[in-house]
Every structure is written in structure tokens, then in C-alpha cells.
Design a protein around this motif. Structure first.
Motif, PDB file in Angstrom:
ATOM      1  N   LEU A 141      14.377 -15.696  -1.852  1.00 13.01           N
ATOM      2  CA  LEU A 141      14.398 -14.999  -3.141  1.00 13.01           C
ATOM      3  C   LEU A 141      13.729 -15.802  -4.249  1.00 13.01           C
ATOM      4  CD1 LEU A 141      17.976 -13.447  -2.996  1.00 13.01           C
ATOM      5  CD2 LEU A 141      15.775 -12.248  -2.775  1.00 13.01           C
ATOM      6  N   GLY A 142      13.603 -17.114  -4.067  1.00 11.62           N
ATOM      7  CA  GLY A 142      12.944 -17.964  -5.057  1.00 11.62           C
ATOM      8  C   GLY A 142      11.465 -18.186  -4.788  1.00 11.62           C
ATOM      9  N   MET A 143      10.940 -17.590  -3.729  1.00  9.39           N
ATOM     10  CA  MET A 143       9.533 -17.798  -3.348  1.00  9.39           C
ATOM     11  C   MET A 143       8.682 -16.582  -3.681  1.00  9.39           C
ATOM     12  SD  MET A 143       9.911 -19.410   0.470  1.00  9.39           S
ATOM     13  CE  MET A 143      10.803 -20.927   0.778  1.00  9.39           C
ATOM     14  N   ARG A 144       7.413 -16.830  -3.819  1.00 12.81           N
ATOM     15  CA  ARG A 144       6.421 -15.765  -3.852  1.00 12.81           C
ATOM     16  C   ARG A 144       5.856 -15.697  -2.426  1.00 12.81           C
ATOM     17  NH1 ARG A 144       6.493 -13.845  -8.515  1.00 12.81           N
ATOM     18  NH2 ARG A 144       4.567 -12.924  -9.186  1.00 12.81           N
ATOM     19  N   LYS A 145       4.838 -16.490  -2.121  1.00 12.31           N
ATOM     20  CA  LYS A 145       4.387 -16.596  -0.732  1.00 12.31           C
ATOM     21  C   LYS A 145       5.472 -17.333   0.034  1.00 12.31           C
ATOM     22  CE  LYS A 145       1.442 -19.757   0.427  1.00 12.31           C
ATOM     23  NZ  LYS A 145       0.244 -20.560   0.620  1.00 12.31           N
ATOM     24  N   LEU A 146       5.834 -16.824   1.205  1.00  7.33           N
ATOM     25  CA  LEU A 146       6.901 -17.442   1.978  1.00  7.33           C
ATOM     26  C   LEU A 146       6.387 -18.699   2.677  1.00  7.33           C
ATOM     27  CD1 LEU A 146       8.688 -14.313   3.482  1.00  7.33           C
ATOM     28  CD2 LEU A 146       9.172 -15.554   1.366  1.00  7.33           C
ATOM     29  N   GLU A 147       7.162 -19.753   2.559  1.00  2.00           N
ATOM     30  CA  GLU A 147       6.832 -21.055   3.133  1.00  2.00           C
ATOM     31  C   GLU A 147       7.856 -21.369   4.210  1.00  2.00           C
ATOM     32  OE1 GLU A 147       4.205 -22.869   2.368  1.00  2.00           O
ATOM     33  OE2 GLU A 147       3.502 -21.798   0.579  1.00  2.00           O
ATOM     34  N   ILE A 148       7.400 -21.459   5.450  1.00  4.99           N
ATOM     35  CA  ILE A 148       8.302 -21.684   6.571  1.00  4.99           C
ATOM     36  C   ILE A 148       9.099 -22.972   6.389  1.00  4.99           C
ATOM     37  CG2 ILE A 148       8.434 -22.110   9.068  1.00  4.99           C
ATOM     38  CD1 ILE A 148       5.966 -20.228   9.342  1.00  4.99           C
ATOM     39  N   LYS A 149       8.447 -24.042   5.957  1.00  7.95           N
ATOM     40  CA  LYS A 149       9.153 -25.312   5.791  1.00  7.95           C
ATOM     41  C   LYS A 149      10.295 -25.181   4.789  1.00  7.95           C
ATOM     42  CE  LYS A 149       8.775 -30.264   5.010  1.00  7.95           C
ATOM     43  NZ  LYS A 149      10.196 -30.324   4.840  1.00  7.95           N
ATOM     44  N   GLY A 150      10.064 -24.514   3.684  1.00 11.29           N
ATOM     45  CA  GLY A 150      11.125 -24.314   2.699  1.00 11.29           C
ATOM     46  C   GLY A 150      12.276 -23.484   3.240  1.00 11.29           C
ATOM     47  N   LEU A 151      11.963 -22.491   4.054  1.00  9.27           N
ATOM     48  CA  LEU A 151      13.007 -21.667   4.672  1.00  9.27           C
ATOM     49  C   LEU A 151      13.807 -22.495   5.668  1.00  9.27           C
ATOM     50  CD1 LEU A 151      10.861 -18.455   5.274  1.00  9.27           C
ATOM     51  CD2 LEU A 151      12.574 -18.784   3.469  1.00  9.27           C
ATOM     52  N   GLU A 152      13.108 -23.297   6.459  1.00 12.52           N
ATOM     53  CA  GLU A 152      13.795 -24.148   7.432  1.00 12.52           C
ATOM     54  C   GLU A 152      14.623 -25.238   6.748  1.00 12.52           C
ATOM     55  OE1 GLU A 152      10.868 -23.726  11.305  1.00 12.52           O
ATOM     56  OE2 GLU A 152      10.454 -25.346   9.884  1.00 12.52           O
ATOM     57  N   ASP A 153      14.112 -25.776   5.642  1.00 12.16           N
ATOM     58  CA  ASP A 153      14.879 -26.775   4.891  1.00 12.16           C
ATOM     59  C   ASP A 153      16.177 -26.164   4.364  1.00 12.16           C
ATOM     60  OD1 ASP A 153      12.905 -28.647   5.386  1.00 12.16           O
ATOM     61  OD2 ASP A 153      12.078 -28.605   3.339  1.00 12.16           O
ATOM     62  N   ALA A 154      16.105 -24.942   3.840  1.00 10.71           N
ATOM     63  CA  ALA A 154      17.296 -24.255   3.346  1.00 10.71           C
ATOM     64  C   ALA A 154      18.283 -23.996   4.484  1.00 10.71           C
ATOM     65  CB  ALA A 154      16.921 -22.947   2.665  1.00 10.71           C
ATOM     66  N   TYR A 155      17.771 -23.616   5.629  1.00  6.18           N
ATOM     67  CA  TYR A 155      18.598 -23.353   6.802  1.00  6.18           C
ATOM     68  C   TYR A 155      19.374 -24.597   7.210  1.00  6.18           C
ATOM     69  CZ  TYR A 155      19.638 -22.331  11.724  1.00  6.18           C
ATOM     70  OH  TYR A 155      20.248 -22.141  12.932  1.00  6.18           O
ATOM     71  N   GLY A 156      18.711 -25.750   7.201  1.00  4.77           N
ATOM     72  CA  GLY A 156      19.324 -26.990   7.660  1.00  4.77           C
ATOM     73  C   GLY A 156      20.114 -27.744   6.615  1.00  4.77           C
ATOM     74  N   ALA A 157      20.064 -27.296   5.369  1.00  5.14           N
ATOM     75  CA  ALA A 157      20.768 -27.999   4.282  1.00  5.14           C
ATOM     76  C   ALA A 157      22.267 -27.972   4.539  1.00  5.14           C
ATOM     77  CB  ALA A 157      20.450 -27.339   2.939  1.00  5.14           C
ATOM     78  N   ALA A 158      22.910 -29.072   4.201  1.00  5.04           N
ATOM     79  CA  ALA A 158      24.367 -29.154   4.412  1.00  5.04           C
ATOM     80  C   ALA A 158      25.114 -28.905   3.123  1.00  5.04           C
ATOM     81  CB  ALA A 158      24.750 -30.505   4.975  1.00  5.04           C
TER      82      ALA A 158
END
Length: 158
Positions: A141-158
Motif C-alpha cells: 500500500l506504500g508503493m507505486r511500482k511494486l518492489e519484490i525486495k521490499g515486499l519480502e523484507d516486510a514479510y520477514g520483519a519481526a
């Protein structure tokens, strides 16, 4: 022949749009171009309908005049296997007057809405752990073009 075909109404740039789109996707081609005759309503000899295929899917594009325009209520969603594919399509479709939108959406220079979505997004959002999936949605929701690394970082965040 496919039973249901997407029909796109352009003012007067159907052939230009079809040429751009077919240049972006494998297994794509212009199938035929029909021209207006003396009966009109377009100028005789001008392009009326372009039939084309994108990744094997059939589309029709009409030069119907300015009466109707595209909006976000209909979009073409593209499943992208890599960040490189996301980046390439994003760059080409927003070029020459296209507009970036939120969450992987954009409008091309003809006004057609597209969703340029990495395959990885559905994998991350669909995780059985709803907390991980929601972190990915929040990042998207905070992205314009989707960035896989940012999505994966969010997924793995604790």
C-alpha cells in the motif's frame, strides 16, 4: 478462437497502442487491421479496428472517437516472474505521458490502466500466517511500482 475478447475503445490511437503492447510481450502480434470505408463514421482509409494478441490472448482495439475514455474500473493485470520484468513493463508503459499509480497500478499514455504485479506478491500475501501477509499488504500500500525486495523484507520483519 477464444470465446470472450477484450474490446478497447480508443479515440484515434488504436494501432499505435497495439504496436506498443505487442512489442512488450512474447507470443504477441498484430493479427489484422480494418479500415473505415466510405460509409464511415471515420475518415475513409483510416484505421477502424486493430485485432491483436498479447501473450496469446486476443484483443480488439477500435478507433471510435472521443466519446468514451478509459478509467480504472477496468485494468489489464500482468503477472510478472521477476523484478526485471516489473521494471521493464513499468518503464515502457509509463513512458511518453503514462502515469504511475499506487500499489502497482499505472495508466499508459493511451489511458489504459494496468496492474504490474510480481508473482511473488500472491505467494507472500497468501502465507498461512496472516500477520506476515498483512505486513506485505501494508508494504504494498506504500508503493507505486511494486518492489519484490521490499515486499519480502516486510514479510520477514519481526
Amino acid at each position: 478462437m477464444q470465446k470472450i475478447t477484450t474490446f478497447l475503445w480508443y479515440d484515434d490511437r488504436a494501432e499505435e497502442a497495439a504496436a506498443l503492447y505487442t512489442s512488450l510481450f512474447e507470443d504477441s502480434r498484430i493479427v489484422s487491421v480494418q479500415r473505415y470505408g466510405e460509409a464511415g463514421p471515420g475518415t475513409p482509409g483510416s484505421v477502424m479496428i486493430v485485432e491483436f494478441e498479447l501473450a496469446g490472448q486476443r484483443f480488439l482495439a477500435l478507433n471510435g472517437g472521443p466519446e468514451f475514455t478509459f478509467n480504472e474500473a477496468m485494468s489489464l493485470s500482468v503477472d510478472c516472474g521477476s523484478q526485471e520484468e516489473v521494471d521493464r513493463l513499468w518503464e515502457k508503459l509509463t513512458a511518453e505521458g503514462g502515469e504511475e499509480g499506487p500499489c502497482g497500478w499505472l495508466k499508459d499514455r493511451f489511458g489504459v490502466s494496468w496492474q504490474i504485479v510480481p508473482t511473488r506478491l500472491a505467494e507472500l500475501v497468501g502465507d498461512p500466517d496472516p500477520v506476515k501477509g498483512q505486513r506485505v499488504v501494508a508494504a504494498m500500500l506504500g508503493m507505486r511500482k511494486l518492489e519484490i525486495k521490499g515486499l519480502e523484507d516486510a514479510y520477514g520483519a519481526a
